[in-house]
Enzyme design. Structure first.
Site, PDB file in Angstrom:
ATOM      1  N   GLU A  18      14.768  32.937  12.597  1.00 17.74           N
ATOM      2  CA  GLU A  18      15.651  33.513  11.588  1.00 17.74           C
ATOM      3  C   GLU A  18      15.681  32.594  10.366  1.00 17.74           C
ATOM      4  OE1 GLU A  18      18.690  36.345  13.399  1.00 17.74           O
ATOM      5  OE2 GLU A  18      19.541  34.357  13.573  1.00 17.74           O
ATOM      6  N   SER A  44      17.928  40.085   7.714  1.00 20.81           N
ATOM      7  CA  SER A  44      17.885  41.310   6.903  1.00 20.81           C
ATOM      8  C   SER A  44      16.897  42.349   7.425  1.00 20.81           C
ATOM      9  CB  SER A  44      17.609  40.969   5.434  1.00 20.81           C
ATOM     10  OG  SER A  44      18.655  40.169   4.910  1.00 20.81           O
ATOM     11  N   HIS A  97      22.486  29.789  16.598  1.00 20.61           N
ATOM     12  CA  HIS A  97      22.408  30.601  15.377  1.00 20.61           C
ATOM     13  C   HIS A  97      22.688  29.690  14.177  1.00 20.61           C
ATOM     14  CE1 HIS A  97      23.358  33.581  12.337  1.00 20.61           C
ATOM     15  NE2 HIS A  97      22.799  34.489  13.108  1.00 20.61           N
ATOM     16  N   LYS A 135      28.462  39.404  15.169  1.00 25.84           N
ATOM     17  CA  LYS A 135      29.156  38.246  14.548  1.00 25.84           C
ATOM     18  C   LYS A 135      30.675  38.418  14.700  1.00 25.84           C
ATOM     19  CE  LYS A 135      25.313  37.765  11.426  1.00 25.84           C
ATOM     20  NZ  LYS A 135      24.786  37.058  10.293  1.00 25.84           N
ATOM     21  N   ASN A 194      23.679  41.456  16.746  1.00 28.34           N
ATOM     22  CA  ASN A 194      24.660  40.368  16.675  1.00 28.34           C
ATOM     23  C   ASN A 194      25.792  40.839  15.762  1.00 28.34           C
ATOM     24  OD1 ASN A 194      26.078  38.006  16.301  1.00 28.34           O
ATOM     25  ND2 ASN A 194      24.471  36.969  15.116  1.00 28.34           N
ATOM     26  N   GLY A 234      21.614  37.884   6.124  1.00 22.42           N
ATOM     27  CA  GLY A 234      22.720  38.510   5.384  1.00 22.42           C
ATOM     28  C   GLY A 234      22.514  38.538   3.877  1.00 22.42           C
ATOM     29  N   GLU A 244      24.382  30.054  11.655  1.00 23.19           N
ATOM     30  CA  GLU A 244      25.797  29.982  11.244  1.00 23.19           C
ATOM     31  C   GLU A 244      26.570  28.982  12.106  1.00 23.19           C
ATOM     32  OE1 GLU A 244      26.530  34.208  11.320  1.00 23.19           O
ATOM     33  OE2 GLU A 244      25.323  34.422   9.512  1.00 23.19           O
TER      34      GLU A 244
HETATM   35  C1  PEP Z   1      21.726  37.327  12.114  1.00 20.38           C
HETATM   36  O1  PEP Z   1      22.791  36.863  11.754  1.00 20.38           O
HETATM   37  O2  PEP Z   1      21.265  37.026  13.214  1.00 20.38           O
HETATM   38  C2  PEP Z   1      21.040  38.223  11.193  1.00 20.38           C
HETATM   39  C3  PEP Z   1      19.768  38.386  11.341  1.00 20.38           C
HETATM   40  O3  PEP Z   1      21.807  38.801  10.212  1.00 20.38           O
HETATM   41  P1  PEP Z   1      21.322  39.927   9.159  1.00 20.38           P
HETATM   42  O4  PEP Z   1      20.519  40.940   9.923  1.00 20.38           O
HETATM   43  O5  PEP Z   1      22.588  40.501   8.618  1.00 20.38           O
HETATM   44  O6  PEP Z   1      20.498  39.232   8.140  1.00 20.38           O
END
Ligand code: PEP
Length: 253
Positions: free
Chosen positions: A170, A216, A100, A14, A12, A176, A102
């Site tokens: 998630e 992460s 997601h 983003k 992703n 992040g 976000e």
């Molecule tokens: C995500 O935004 O789906 C995600 C898992 O981000 P990150 O790997 O940066 O934590």
């Protein structure tokens, strides 16, 4: 014999990258995948909307799939600034990420809206990746399993099956932040998600549906997470912006 689910590694991007970045990332991954011996992993890249065409072109023939990060709940119409699932399919997308955290947080998306988007995406021929996950406050309050079960129950589209739907767990506090869920924390939620899927869709579909971990995931922790019994891949943000890191994760199974 335990069921073998095909691992899905999804990147992703983003709101990151310009044309030159997309070109170089996609070209780097295409080169690696074209010469890879292990083709048993499904690899997916989800760039920002305006980079879809360029990324799709660069990935052509590599076996790597392309997807989007959101779509509208209607197939067409007067929705300024939005993008339809039909157009995404037309652009070569096979998947769309929905719900997601976000988008749930920044755009106030609800389970009901996510479900509507997912049903429209399925109607357009896309596969959907439905994201769920608890906040740190909810985890500390002991609500982790209930929150995830609830988000799953209400955002899963009618018509969901193992061939058209993927769930991504998630934890919001891991996205992040560099703070990854421990294998125990991840497996705990994945097992509860699996149970909910079986109750809702029947044992066969629930068993066959893939559940990704996201938050992460990095080369240093991917192997351990991807080895868990109910973790069937990863949704990767930050580490998907590096060919080396993303590829290492894709090979970590
Ligand atoms: C995500 O935004 O789906 C995600 C898992 O981000 P990150 O790997 O940066 O934590």
């Amino acid at each position: 014999m335990p069921l073998k689910r095909k691992i899905l590694i999804a990147g992703n991007w983003k709101m990151n990258g310009l044309k030159k970045d997309a070109r170089s990332l996609a070209a780097g991954l295409a080169k690696k995948n074209s010469s890879a011996k292990n083709q048993s992993v499904e690899i997916l890249i989800c760039p920002p909307f305006p980079l879809l065409a360029l990324t799709a072109d660069t990935l052509k023939g590599s076996g790597i799939k392309i997807g989007a990060q959101d779509c509208h709940s209607q197939l067409t119409g007067a929705h300024t600034g939005d993008v339809s699932a039909a157009l995404l399919a037309n652009m070569g997308c096979t998947y769309v990420i929905l719900g997601h955290s976000e988008r749930r947080i920044n755009h106030g998306e609800t389970d009901k809206q996510i479900k509507m988007k997912a049903e429209t995406a399925l109607a357009a021929g896309l596969k959907v990746i439905i994201c769920i996950g608890e906040t740190l406050k909810q985890r500390k309050a002991g609500q982790t399993l209930n929150i995830n079960r609830q988000q799953l129950r209400y955002s899963l589209p009618v018509g969901a099956s193992a061939s058209n739907t993927v769930v991504a767990y998630e934890p919001v506090w891991a996205i992040g932040t560099g703070q990854v869920a421990t294998p125990e924390q991840a497996q705990d939620v994945h097992a509860a998600v699996r149970k909910t899927l079986k109750n809702k869709l029947g044992s066969e579909e629930g068993n066959a549906m893939r559940i990704l971990y996201g938050g992460s995931m990095k080369p240093s922790n991917a192997k351990e997470l991807l080895a868990l019994p109910d973790v069937d891949g990863g949704l990767i943000g930050g580490a998907s912006l590096s060919v080396k890191d993303f590829w290492t994760i894709a090979q970590a199974t």
